[in-house]
Design a protein around this motif. Sequence first.
Motif, short mmCIF file in Angstrom:
data_model
loop_
_atom_site.label_atom_id
_atom_site.label_comp_id
_atom_site.label_asym_id
_atom_site.label_seq_id
_atom_site.Cartn_x
_atom_site.Cartn_y
_atom_site.Cartn_z
N ASP A 72 47.69 47.03 55.54
CA ASP A 72 46.87 47.12 54.33
C ASP A 72 46.39 45.78 53.79
O ASP A 72 45.44 45.75 52.99
CB ASP A 72 47.66 47.82 53.22
N TYR A 73 47.04 44.70 54.20
CA TYR A 73 46.68 43.37 53.70
C TYR A 73 46.61 42.40 54.88
O TYR A 73 47.25 41.35 54.90
CB TYR A 73 47.71 42.89 52.67
N GLY A 74 45.82 42.79 55.88
CA GLY A 74 45.79 42.04 57.14
C GLY A 74 45.41 40.58 56.98
O GLY A 74 45.89 39.73 57.72
N VAL A 75 44.57 40.28 56.00
CA VAL A 75 44.17 38.88 55.79
C VAL A 75 45.38 38.02 55.45
O VAL A 75 45.45 36.84 55.85
CB VAL A 75 43.08 38.79 54.70
N LEU A 76 46.35 38.58 54.75
CA LEU A 76 47.55 37.83 54.38
C LEU A 76 48.43 37.58 55.59
O LEU A 76 48.93 36.46 55.80
CB LEU A 76 48.32 38.58 53.30
N SER A 77 48.64 38.61 56.41
CA SER A 77 49.44 38.44 57.62
C SER A 77 48.81 37.37 58.53
O SER A 77 49.52 36.51 59.07
CB SER A 77 49.55 39.77 58.36
N VAL A 102 45.34 31.07 50.01
CA VAL A 102 43.92 31.42 50.16
C VAL A 102 43.78 32.93 50.32
O VAL A 102 42.92 33.57 49.69
CB VAL A 102 43.30 30.68 51.36
N ALA A 103 44.64 33.52 51.13
CA ALA A 103 44.63 34.98 51.29
C ALA A 103 45.04 35.67 49.99
O ALA A 103 44.45 36.70 49.61
CB ALA A 103 45.55 35.38 52.43
N MET A 104 46.05 35.15 49.31
CA MET A 104 46.45 35.72 48.03
C MET A 104 45.30 35.69 47.02
O MET A 104 45.12 36.62 46.22
CB MET A 104 47.64 34.94 47.45
N SER A 115 39.28 26.67 55.80
CA SER A 115 39.76 28.00 56.16
C SER A 115 39.03 29.03 55.32
O SER A 115 38.62 28.74 54.18
CB SER A 115 41.28 28.12 55.96
N VAL A 116 38.87 30.22 55.86
CA VAL A 116 38.14 31.29 55.17
C VAL A 116 38.95 32.57 55.23
O VAL A 116 39.28 33.05 56.32
CB VAL A 116 36.74 31.51 55.79
N ALA A 117 39.30 33.11 54.06
CA ALA A 117 39.89 34.44 53.95
C ALA A 117 38.79 35.37 53.48
O ALA A 117 38.22 35.16 52.40
CB ALA A 117 41.05 34.43 52.96
N ALA A 118 38.48 36.39 54.27
CA ALA A 118 37.33 37.24 53.96
C ALA A 118 37.68 38.71 54.14
O ALA A 118 38.44 39.07 55.04
CB ALA A 118 36.14 36.88 54.84
#
Length: 317
Positions: free
Chosen positions: A87-92, A167-169, A243-246
């Motif tokens: 559910d929060y793949g960007v964080l992993s 960044v993900a958070m 870095s980019v969290a998208a």
Amino acid sequence: MKEFTYERAASSQEAAAKAQQTRGAKFIAGGTNLLDLMKLEIETPRHLIDVNGLGLDKIENTEGGGIRIGASVRNTTLAADMRIRRDYGVLSRALLAGASGQLRNKATTAGNLLQRTRCPYFYDTHQPCNKRSPGSGCAAIEGVSRQLAVIGSSEACIATNPSDMAVAMRVLDAQIETVDDKGQTRKIPIAEFHRLPGDTPHIETTLTPGELITAVTLPPPVGGTHIYRKVRDRASYAFALVSVAAILQRDGTGRVAVGGIAHKPWRVEAAEAELPKGAKPFSAGLLADAKPTNASAFKLPLVERTVAAAMNEMRQR
């Protein structure tokens, strides 16, 4: 390393009270950043308060459909949790892009958020640094600045926040839960947690003296496709140049937070309306107030290209 005393706290409130009452006290959990700084005598705490035994190592579902992550949850554990991966793949992905496996096994959620901002002059005690020694000056401004901030900086400091996780958070709109010495709790939106340097770069967060992070909460999943892209000088064990969290949501809208360019994870929600038009219009809004040095100016087109690569990858998925 200078001498210090040590104790284990019995509760979160006790830990906060001890830290507030004891001059020069610091919390310690994984110690992956603090111990390095102590060895260099950049950090010289007189007293360490161990918060590992406070039961802050759980990942739990919230009543509202989100996730509550204890402050002492290790980065490896968090990245591997099936709920986070699903559910929060960007964080992993962001966690797995950070540091090494050995460090992720020890590093904690709260410690990751509290990493000191990075600059080679901060780590060189022979150089002036307002972050390390307030009022001494910033050697980086006229020095080697290729890896440093291009936006949100000041004449006092141009360091960058090193955290991939943060960044993900930020793109997930996390909230940080804390407790103080009186047992009072509060929730701090991550957008308000890290401070820009201004005239006081040594004050990096909005925490009050002695305030202890107990957890980070994530809202219900937003769905869509999650991407974390990290551009760095080498493939392993290096901090991000950019870095980019998208997140590309199912309705076609997007969210983007950028690391490696500022004192805090950088997100401008108003600029996200430009994402359907492409990376260039979005980046123009995201970086509208950028003030890079000559050496760091390459980061501006690098942000645009990294955002474009992330959006292309998400659309292909």
